[in-house]
Design an enzyme around this catalytic site. Structure first.
Site, short mmCIF file in Angstrom:
data_model
loop_
_atom_site.label_atom_id
_atom_site.label_comp_id
_atom_site.label_asym_id
_atom_site.label_seq_id
_atom_site.Cartn_x
_atom_site.Cartn_y
_atom_site.Cartn_z
N ASP A 6 -2.76 -1.96 -0.69
CA ASP A 6 -2.95 -1.22 -1.94
C ASP A 6 -3.04 -2.25 -3.07
O ASP A 6 -2.42 -3.32 -2.98
CB ASP A 6 -1.77 -0.28 -2.15
CG ASP A 6 -1.86 0.46 -3.47
OD1 ASP A 6 -2.93 1.04 -3.73
OD2 ASP A 6 -0.88 0.46 -4.23
N ASP A 64 1.49 6.16 -1.61
CA ASP A 64 0.64 5.90 -0.45
C ASP A 64 1.24 6.49 0.83
O ASP A 64 0.96 6.02 1.92
CB ASP A 64 0.45 4.39 -0.27
CG ASP A 64 -0.15 3.75 -1.50
OD1 ASP A 64 -1.19 4.24 -1.97
OD2 ASP A 64 0.41 2.77 -2.01
#
Length: 737
Positions: free
Chosen positions: A424, A628
């Protein structure tokens, strides 16, 4: 309603013991899962507390000859004390056994034909067995009562057979001499078996002690007392007695005893043991402080918010303990083998004796007895049982020392298989908050221009405003007298009035509308900023341009090094972000990442990982552990970035406690080294048993005339266990860079 606890187990002597405890607890109603770590001497159990209690488990374990330390108090201290007492007892027995075994061997080798030799050897062997070997016989009897067997059964059976046979030959030698057979005695074998096995256990206990050093270091961070403020003054109390809401005074140099919030005072606190960040962190009223961190020069008062097992440090310790107690898939194979190993060995020993006797008759009776005793001694499955848990305990402990929290053995074993890592962007590769990276002043600024800008941005709610405010405050700018007519212009920027003039700050579009064309050299630079994915704030007064600021989420200093290290480990790196494509591509370009996906929603991140898995890749996802969560759950290995209370322990299999991405290649290197050592341990443990048993049974005698003495079988068995533990201890010194 389930609960998970890790409790110490006492009286275990081998991997079969661990299996017996595990089976006894697993069979209880209400127990969901039970796992015993022989290396750490702990039981980790998930259970329905409405159906079964720790006291019930303790009773079940005691019934088969072992014990548990339960209770909410100092379980670890009690286990340590029990461990120290066991080590002292083992040391005394070992020294006593060897003090008697050395003269026993001397008599057997130099004076074996003397008339008094057998009597002296009997007198030397008896205390070795009764004192040194007492634990083996007591434990073997306990196992027999419950129709099970373990390593103690093998040692007790082999030494008892050798001793009793030797006693018979000492008192009734004519029984064999009338049949034309020399009545040999094997007192030295019985005594030396006990001496060698005790020495092996002593060395093993000492080495195993080192494998739990990470837990001990973490526990050592917890202070034992605190200074509680009461209505009548201050009192020093045990940390265990503190409750949420208690007020505690922290003096300079003291460890903070609980998680809490600063109520009064200020100081700097060294949080490196929790977060890994080297610089002390400033603490003022309202800030959170964590257990085990060290106050520097100032003093303050805190209000306790989490105490005991609810603190962040306690959660970390519990997580490491549970991880060390978990089992890797490869270990379950060893457990299954250990479960039937002892009965099989007893069968092989009996078969060896029968074959020798049937082939050679009475002449080979002694050989058959020697072979049976050697098989019983050499076949102890300790090395097999220690192969995996010692390496896992060391690996997970080494990770904890390096601020890498590994949730379970499955994660540690799987991490080495990862060939694709998805990162990420925000908060993982970048700092996670915007900062001013560059600026251009079209006109030389004066104090008024700077102070009006600060005043205006302090009133703005835009996410980029705080970055500009921080930059100006770093430069020592102070806000102007209150500005007037503050306006937030959606999609453009802000404007204020000061001393009859209008000041504004906003986008390039706003600058074009308010001040006309941007000068060429400035346009060239702003175009480059845009190509790099940076955000731009323009600042002006009336129709004139004053300044341009470039803002971006800075890439962490460690990110480029970490990504290069991952690529050097032959791992494919992907960048995944919900940010716009231009910004994402700019970050990827600076880091040498060729696989990227931008403007991705949480469901899209999960789909992206699924797509990689369908291509046959083993995927690790690195994110913040919350936003996430879908992608983390889908990945083969999930890794959360964080520090202190922000770590997502419940989401990820692995948590990097610092904001340092360079811990990621270290975690992968640790996994690879740990799994390599597990395979080495298992290989040598299997090789040892598969070759040692036939040699002990006498397979080399027809070929080379070699028959293994039970004494050397005992030495070989002790060496095998110690070598496995020492091999695992190499993880302490292996370089992870």
């Amino acid at each position: 309603m389930t609960k998970k606890i890790t409790v110490p187990v006492l009286e275990m002597s081998c991997a079969v013991c661990a299996g017996n405890v595990e089976k006894a607890v697993q069979a209880m109603p209400g127990v969901i899962e039970a796992s015993v770590n022989f290396a750490a001497n702990t039981l980790t159990v998930s259970y329905d507390f409405r159906k079964v209690s720790p006291a019930d488990m303790k009773a079940a374990v005691q019934a088969i000859g072992y014990d548990l330390i339960i209770g909410e108090g100092n379980r670890e201290e009690l286990q340590e004390e029990a461990g120290r007492a066991h080590y002292r007892s083992l040391k005394r027995r070992t020294i006593t056994a060897w003090c008697l075994a050395v003269p026993l061997m001397t008599v057997s080798m130099l004076f074996m034909h003397s008339a008094w030799a057998n009597g002296v050897m009997l007198l030397l062997t008896l205390p070795i067995l009764l004192y040194g070997g007492q634990p083996f016989f007591v434990n073997a009897w306990k196992q027999l009562r419950h129709r099970t067997a373990n390593m103690d059964t093998l040692v007790a059976l082999s030494t008892a057979i050798a001793f009793l046979f030797s006693c018979f030959n000492t008192f009734y030698p004519e029984f064999w001499s009338r049949r034309g057979i020399m009545p040999h005695v094997y007192f030295e074998s019985a005594g030396m078996i006990v001496a060698f096995v005790l020495l092996g256990k002593l060395l093993e206990a000492r080495a195993k002690n080192n494998t739990s050093s990470a837990i001990k270091k973490l526990m050592g961070l917890q202070p034992r007392t605190a200074r509680r403020i009461t209505g009548s003054g201050e009192e020093e109390v045990s940390v265990a007695s503190l409750q949420p809401g208690d007020r505690i005074r922290i003096k300079p140099g003291e460890k903070i005893p609980v998680d809490g919030t600063v109520e009064s005072g200020s100081s700097y606190v060294d949080e490196s043991m929790i977060s890994g960040e080297p610089l002390p962190v400033g603490k003022k009223i309202g800030d959170k402080v964590l257990t085990g961190t060290i106050n520097q020069k100032g003093g303050f008062v805190i209000t306790a918010t989490q105490v005991g097992e609810d603190t962040v440090l306690a959660q970390i310790i519990r997580m490491v303990q549970e991880a060390q107690g978990s089992k890797a898939p490869v270990q379950r194979i060893a457990d299954k083998i250990s479960a039937w190993f002892v009965p099989s060995v007893m069968g092989i020993a009996l078969l060896s004796f029968i074959l020798w006797w049937s082939i050679g008759g009475n002449d080979y009776f002694s050989y058959g007895l020697l072979a049976a005793v050697s098989v019983l001694v050499i076949a102890c499955p300790c090395a097999l049982g220690l192969a995996t848990p010692t390496a896992l305990t060391m690996g997970i402990g080494r990770g904890a020392e390096n601020h890498i929290l590994i949730k379970d053995a499955f994660a540690l074993e799987n991490l080495c298989k990862v060939d694709c890592i998805v990162l990420d962007k925000t908060g993982t590769i970048t700092e996670g908050h915007p900062a001013v990276s560059d600026e251009i002043w079209v006109q030389t600024p004066d104090d008024t221009v700077l102070s009006v800008l600060l005043s205006a941005e302090q009133q703005s709610e835009h996410p980029l405003a705080s970055a500009l405010v921080a930059r100006l405050q770093e430069q020592g700018v102070t806000a102007a007298a209150p500005t007037e007519n503050f306006q937030s212009l959606t999609g453009q920027g802000i404007s204020v009035e000061y001393a009859g003039q209008t000041y504004w700050a906003g986008s390039l579009k706003m600058a074009g509308e308010r001040a006309g064309e941007i000068p060429g050299p400035v346009r060239t630079k702003t175009d480059r900023w845009q190509d790099e994915g940076q955000s731009i704030i323009c600042y002006g007064r009336e129709q004139e341009l004053l300044a341009f600021f470039a803002l971006s989420d800075p890439i962490k200093q460690t990110s480029p090094v970490a990504i290069t290290a991952l690529q050097n480990q032959h791992i494919e790196v992907h960048l995944l972000s919900g940010d716009n494509r231009r910004t994402t591509a700019a970050v990827a370009g600076r880091l040498g990442i060729t696989h990227l996906e931008a403007e991705v929603l949480p469901a899209g991140k999960e789909a992206y990982i699924q797509q990689l898995q369908q291509q046959g890749k083993t995927v690790a996802m690195v994110g913040d552990g919350i936003n996430d969560s879908q992608a983390l759950a889908r990945a083969d290995v999930s890794i959360a970035m964080g520090k202190g209370t922000d770590i997502a322990m419940d989401v990820a299999m692995v948590t990097l406690m610092t904001a340092d991405l360079s811990r990621l290649p270290e975690a992968i290197a640790l996994s690879r080294q740990t799994v390599r050592i597990i395979r080495e341990n298992l290989f040598w443990a299997f090789i040892y048993n598969t070759t040692g048993i036939p040699v002990a049974a006498g397979i080399l005698y027809p070929i080379a005339g070699i028959l293994l003495d039970p004494m050397w079988a005992g030495a070989a068995m002790a060496f095998s266990s110690v070598s496995v533990v020492l091999n695992s201890l190499r993880l302490k010194r292996i370089d992870l860079k």
